[in-house]
Design an enzyme around this catalytic site. Structure first.
Site, PDB file in Angstrom:
ATOM      1  N   SER A 163      -9.211   1.344   3.106  1.00 14.38           N
ATOM      2  CA  SER A 163      -8.381   2.098   2.254  1.00 14.38           C
ATOM      3  C   SER A 163      -7.238   1.240   1.474  1.00 14.38           C
ATOM      4  CB  SER A 163      -7.872   3.641   3.132  1.00 14.38           C
ATOM      5  OG  SER A 163      -6.853   2.718   3.972  1.00 14.38           O
ATOM      6  N   LYS A 170       0.748  -1.220  -0.047  1.00 12.65           N
ATOM      7  CA  LYS A 170       0.002   0.055  -0.045  1.00 12.65           C
ATOM      8  C   LYS A 170       1.056   1.448  -0.116  1.00 12.65           C
ATOM      9  CE  LYS A 170      -3.679   1.979   2.866  1.00 12.65           C
ATOM     10  NZ  LYS A 170      -4.612   1.699   4.096  1.00 12.65           N
ATOM     11  N   SER A 176      -9.400  -0.955   7.269  1.00 13.76           N
ATOM     12  CA  SER A 176      -8.904  -0.929   5.820  1.00 13.76           C
ATOM     13  C   SER A 176      -8.169  -2.116   5.402  1.00 13.76           C
ATOM     14  CB  SER A 176      -7.829   0.332   5.833  1.00 13.76           C
ATOM     15  OG  SER A 176      -8.839   1.502   6.117  1.00 13.76           O
TER      16      SER A 176
END
Length: 407
Positions: A119, A42, A143
């Site tokens: 996310s 990420k 997330s």
């Protein structure tokens, strides 16, 4: 190997999972249990000599290349994994939908007409498409757990503090964790052994059904969830009902949101005031609300969170808690942002906030599909039982067919 000697673009990416502006790839730095496996991270993890974007072009433009590689990434590289690229994040991680105002939304390969979740959206999509074997994300309010559920993956949120956050973009320190995704339970466990280190597995003394959490789930997914619980009962014995929150999960969510928002503004407010970046409507509204939380309000919420954490530890003990990861199917991509916020986000966060408030490990398990979209069950335990969760997921769900489609 120097950055210049590595590929200058991410893998072929028809699902929009990868970052292009600050792409980076690295060979493994050692050999070990992850040798030959591919990794994505990420866009919140630092890589030495490269800039971290944090899901926002203004963050990317205003931050220098990182002086060191994030500890979690370094551990996976040392264990033999090859880094293939960075993956998209929701703006500053402040969303669970997968929508990014600046970079767009990755396509959910498990249900292309539905949200991928956020996310850590790009990381989940990269694994679900098979572009990489494993991916790192972060989980504060859900997330990792939400995109794992939406994309039909195994996803792990570990005990708070179990994995160092060194080299991870700042957000809400009380709740932030490093998490990871895999397509099968055994590989999820292998990654956990590298990130968490060796630890004995003591097992669980009882199986608990979080009734107040299951009350939030949509009726048409309950058959799959119940089937997964029955599989666990075959290993642990009959399940006993329990209420996580005697006062109601809605009140717990209010506490979680207050603490989270206050911490986010402490972490990011100075940069926001100085840079004045543009945000999508949902993220912008949440940040505007975070700005208004006062010190006394935050202190009171933190005190309530401490009480909740102690109560959860007593309720769970050495048991295993089952709960839905999300209330139901991933929302359709065409759903308006305002509708997601009012009709779905609050319900989902009621299921997601207990692990954050308690600093607890929670593992998401894909258990089948309804109307072509994934359904997920979560298993949760007291702090420090990460290895036990991973071991149980392998025993109960590795090598077995995922439950079938339900109409």
């Amino acid at each position: 190997m120097p950055l210049a000697d590595l590929p200058d673009r991410p893998p072929a990416d028809p699902f929009g999972a990868f970052c292009h502006e600050n792409h980076v790839a690295l060979r493994a730095t050692g050999a070990g249990p992850l040798s030959g496996l591919s990794l994505a991270i990420k866009d919140v993890f630092d890589i030495a000599g490269s800039r971290t974007g944090f899901g926002h072009p203004a963050w990317l433009a205003t931050h220098a290349p990182a002086p060191a590689t994030a500890e979690a990434v370094a551990r996976l590289l040392a264990a033999g994994a090859d880094l293939c690229g960075r993956t998209l994040s929701d703006e500053l991680c402040y969303s669970i939908s997968g929508e990014n105002f600046h970079y767009g939304m990755p396509i959910n390969p498990a249900a292309r007409d539905r949200l991928p979740g956020g996310s850590s959206s790009g990381s989940a999509v990269a694994v679900a498409t098979g572009l990489v074997d494993v991916a790192l994300g972060t989980d504060c309010g859900g997330s990792v757990r939400v995109p794992a559920a939406y994309c039909g993956l195994f996803g792990m949120r570990p005990t708070h503090g179990a994995i160092p956050l060194a080299g991870v973009a700042p957000f809400a320190p009380r709740f932030d964790t490093v998490g990871w995704f895999a397509r099968d339970a055994h590989l999820l466990q292998q990654v956990g052994e590298v990130l968490l280190g060796p630890a004995p597995s003591a097992g669980f003394d009882r199986l608990l059904i979080a009734q107040d959490a299951f009350a939030q789930s949509d009726p048409h997914v309950r058959a799959l969830l119940d089937g997964a619980v029955e599989r666990l009962a075959g290993l642990l014995g009959p399940a006993a009902p329990v209420r996580l929150s005697p006062d109601g999960l809605e009140g717990w969510l209010d506490t979680f949101r207050t603490v989270q928002a206050w911490e986010i503004w402490q972490s990011l407010g100075g940069w926001i005031d100085e840079t004045k970046p543009a945000f999508g409507s949902g993220v912008g509204q949440r940040l505007a609300a975070a700005r208004l939380i006062g010190t006394e309000e935050a202190a009171a919420a933190r005190a309530r969170a401490d009480i909740i954490a102690a109560a959860l530890a007593t309720t769970i003990g050495e048991g295993l808690v089952c709960l839905p990861t999300t209330p139901g199917l991933p929302p359709l991509r065409a759903t308006a942002s305002a509708e997601i916020e009012t009709a779905y986000r609050a319900r989902a966060m009621q299921l997601l906030c207990p692990a954050g408030l308690g600093g607890l490990p929670q593992l998401t398990i894909p258990v089948g599909t309804v109307d072509g979209a994934p359904v997920a069950l979560s298993i949760m335990a007291r702090r420090g039982k990460d290895v036990d969760l991973l071991d149980l997921a392998v025993r109960a769900f590795s090598g077995l067919p995922i439950m079938p489609e339900r109409p």
